[in-house]
Design a protein around this motif. Sequence first.
Motif, PDB file in Angstrom:
ATOM      1  N   LEU A 178      46.294  64.571 -26.107  1.00 34.11           N
ATOM      2  CA  LEU A 178      45.454  64.340 -24.920  1.00 34.11           C
ATOM      3  C   LEU A 178      46.005  65.122 -23.725  1.00 34.11           C
ATOM      4  N   LEU A 179      47.321  65.087 -23.556  1.00 31.50           N
ATOM      5  CA  LEU A 179      47.930  65.758 -22.406  1.00 31.50           C
ATOM      6  C   LEU A 179      47.723  67.272 -22.489  1.00 31.50           C
ATOM      7  N   ARG A 180      47.758  67.789 -23.708  1.00 31.93           N
ATOM      8  CA  ARG A 180      47.564  69.234 -23.882  1.00 31.93           C
ATOM      9  C   ARG A 180      46.184  69.657 -23.383  1.00 31.93           C
ATOM     10  N   ASN A 181      45.206  68.770 -23.554  1.00 30.93           N
ATOM     11  CA  ASN A 181      43.837  69.105 -23.175  1.00 30.93           C
ATOM     12  C   ASN A 181      43.414  68.414 -21.886  1.00 30.93           C
ATOM     13  N   MET A 182      44.390  68.030 -21.078  1.00 29.31           N
ATOM     14  CA  MET A 182      44.101  67.153 -19.945  1.00 29.31           C
ATOM     15  C   MET A 182      43.086  67.758 -18.969  1.00 29.31           C
ATOM     16  N   GLU A 183      43.246  69.030 -18.669  1.00 29.47           N
ATOM     17  CA  GLU A 183      42.325  69.630 -17.692  1.00 29.47           C
ATOM     18  C   GLU A 183      40.884  69.603 -18.227  1.00 29.47           C
ATOM     19  N   LYS A 184      40.745  69.947 -19.497  1.00 28.31           N
ATOM     20  CA  LYS A 184      39.405  69.918 -20.111  1.00 28.31           C
ATOM     21  C   LYS A 184      38.832  68.505 -20.059  1.00 28.31           C
ATOM     22  N   LEU A 185      39.692  67.521 -20.301  1.00 31.73           N
ATOM     23  CA  LEU A 185      39.203  66.145 -20.370  1.00 31.73           C
ATOM     24  C   LEU A 185      38.887  65.578 -18.991  1.00 31.73           C
ATOM     25  N   GLU A 186      39.622  66.048 -17.990  1.00 28.60           N
ATOM     26  CA  GLU A 186      39.355  65.571 -16.623  1.00 28.60           C
ATOM     27  C   GLU A 186      38.003  66.065 -16.125  1.00 28.60           C
ATOM     28  N   HIS A 187      37.628  67.277 -16.543  1.00 25.16           N
ATOM     29  CA  HIS A 187      36.350  67.857 -16.084  1.00 25.16           C
ATOM     30  C   HIS A 187      35.370  67.966 -17.249  1.00 25.16           C
TER      31      HIS A 187
ATOM     32  N   PRO B  67      44.731  55.539 -12.203  1.00 20.65           N
ATOM     33  CA  PRO B  67      44.240  54.158 -12.392  1.00 20.65           C
ATOM     34  C   PRO B  67      43.788  53.970 -13.854  1.00 20.65           C
ATOM     35  N   PRO B  68      43.900  52.736 -14.353  1.00 16.27           N
ATOM     36  CA  PRO B  68      43.575  52.493 -15.773  1.00 16.27           C
ATOM     37  C   PRO B  68      42.193  52.994 -16.174  1.00 16.27           C
ATOM     38  N   GLN B  69      41.201  52.852 -15.272  1.00 16.68           N
ATOM     39  CA  GLN B  69      39.844  53.271 -15.674  1.00 16.68           C
ATOM     40  C   GLN B  69      39.759  54.788 -15.867  1.00 16.68           C
ATOM     41  N   ASP B  70      40.545  55.544 -15.065  1.00 23.22           N
ATOM     42  CA  ASP B  70      40.554  57.003 -15.227  1.00 23.22           C
ATOM     43  C   ASP B  70      41.207  57.391 -16.546  1.00 23.22           C
ATOM     44  N   ARG B  71      42.286  56.660 -16.870  1.00 25.93           N
ATOM     45  CA  ARG B  71      42.964  56.954 -18.138  1.00 25.93           C
ATOM     46  C   ARG B  71      42.041  56.640 -19.316  1.00 25.93           C
TER      47      ARG B  71
END
Lengths: 205, 104
Positions: A178-187, B67-71
């Motif tokens: 998940l951390l490796r793809n964090m930017e993709k997952l955030e947006h 925050p937990p919901q973002d995670r």
Amino acid sequence: MMRCRRATRWMVTALDGELPARRRRALDGHVARCPACRHEMATTAAVLQGVGGLATSSEVPGRLEQATFRRVRLLAAAEAERAATRAWWMRLRLPALGFATAVVATVAVGLMRGSGDRPLAPRPGDGGRRVVAQAPTKDKPPLVASRERGGPQATATVPAEPPPELAAAPELFMDLPLLRNMEKLEHFETIRTTTLDDGEEQSNG
Amino acid sequence: MKRLGIVALLTAVLAAPVVRAQQPRPWHQLSPDEQRRAWENYRRYQQLPEHKQRSLEERYQRFQAMPPQDRDRLRQNYETYRGFDPGQRQEFGQKYRRWKSGQH
């Protein structure tokens, strides 16, 4: 002209699709010419693909979980019972086992000495007992070495005590894909709705 | 006074899961399956270049501070991403690069 050191530094970023196009072209050009970097890139890609393919969580049916725990409890009880019964006869057998080992070792050393291939060159005053005492220590280093080779890095089983880095932040490693793809997952939604036609950068999100 | 006690108790009970969710769990509280997954990932992590390891550590710190919901949202997105077939993943990669180039 790109050097291997820079190429290596850019590889992971490139494989993540995060390297700007111009750098990516420079890297591709270098990798096409350099067999060592080509190999390095393939290895890194395989590692990253392995990490990305791992699940972050898995469901275990309640029934299976209960059955597993029940089985573990039964096995633990059976093992405890076996250990209790083993204790008394082990006390009787250990001296006999030690004696048998000594006899076998003496015979083995005698055979080695008699074979004439590699005599142990007894010195004056050396008795058979001394040679017998030396024989097991000759075999010890390889055993220790093989145990070292088969350390945590070489086995797939989880160690009872994790390395300090892993113990300090186990969830970092659990969430690694998940951390490796964090930017993709955030947006995620924005990227998903980005259009690819007509060369414009548009997004509906 | 009694009412105040009830309110305090309720607050503690309701806040407990949130606080617990924000605390990273120690190794011994992970299930065997989680420990195995963490161990396998750790071994892969060891093979990554140092700058990549640092970057992952920074992301982890940022992830923990969310925050937990973002995670939860990120985890949900990851599950969706994992479910992509190769074609969808390739398309998503192209879109990501397009989106990324628009960020600079």
